[in-house]
Design a protein around this motif. Structure first.
Motif, short mmCIF file in Angstrom:
data_model
loop_
_atom_site.label_atom_id
_atom_site.label_comp_id
_atom_site.label_asym_id
_atom_site.label_seq_id
_atom_site.Cartn_x
_atom_site.Cartn_y
_atom_site.Cartn_z
N SER A 1 0.81 -1.23 0.00
CA SER A 1 0.00 0.00 0.00
C SER A 1 0.84 1.28 0.00
O SER A 1 0.34 2.35 -0.34
CB SER A 1 -0.93 0.03 1.21
N GLY A 2 2.08 1.17 0.43
CA GLY A 2 2.92 2.36 0.54
C GLY A 2 2.67 3.16 1.81
O GLY A 2 3.20 4.26 1.96
N VAL A 3 1.89 2.62 2.73
CA VAL A 3 1.65 3.26 4.03
C VAL A 3 2.67 2.68 5.00
O VAL A 3 2.89 1.46 5.01
CB VAL A 3 0.21 2.99 4.52
N THR A 4 3.30 3.53 5.79
CA THR A 4 4.32 3.02 6.69
C THR A 4 3.75 2.00 7.68
O THR A 4 2.59 2.08 8.08
CB THR A 4 5.00 4.16 7.50
N GLN A 5 4.63 1.06 8.03
CA GLN A 5 4.21 0.03 8.98
C GLN A 5 3.82 0.65 10.32
O GLN A 5 2.86 0.20 10.95
CB GLN A 5 5.33 -0.99 9.17
N SER A 6 4.50 1.71 10.72
CA SER A 6 4.18 2.34 12.01
C SER A 6 2.78 2.97 11.96
O SER A 6 2.04 2.89 12.95
CB SER A 6 5.23 3.38 12.40
N THR A 7 2.41 3.55 10.83
CA THR A 7 1.07 4.13 10.71
C THR A 7 0.01 3.04 10.81
O THR A 7 -0.98 3.18 11.55
CB THR A 7 0.92 4.90 9.38
N ILE A 8 0.20 1.96 10.08
CA ILE A 8 -0.78 0.86 10.12
C ILE A 8 -0.82 0.25 11.52
O ILE A 8 -1.91 -0.03 12.05
CB ILE A 8 -0.45 -0.21 9.07
#
Length: 80
Positions: free
Chosen positions: A29-36
């Motif tokens: 997705s290109g969303v950082t792992q920390s955000t998820i």
């Protein structure tokens, strides 16, 4: 249930359905792992629609498909 909890549960459920980890979702997705992790861990109760759209793109679903589930049908009133 509030919107933050519903988004959290939906992401966790979609990952489980597809047999993917948060790390894999981050990659596709290109969303950082920390955000998820913050969303699914309940530390971020207000994910932006832009973030949700990126997650949907990675999962190959539309925004409509993301929100078209029972979790979002009976949300609590946010303004009290």
């Amino acid at each position: 249930m509030d919107i933050g909890s519903a988004v959290k549960e939906r992401i966790i459920g979609l990952c489980a359905d597809r047999g993917i980890t948060i790390n894999k979702l981050s990659t596709i997705s290109g969303v950082t792992q920390s955000t998820i992790s913050n969303i699914t861990g309940g530390r971020n109760q207000s994910a932006t629609i832009s973030t949700i759209k990126k997650l949907c793109d990675g999962l190959d679903i539309s925004i409509v498909e993301f929100f078209d589930c029972d979790l979002f049908k009976n949300l609590e009133q946010e303004i009290k």
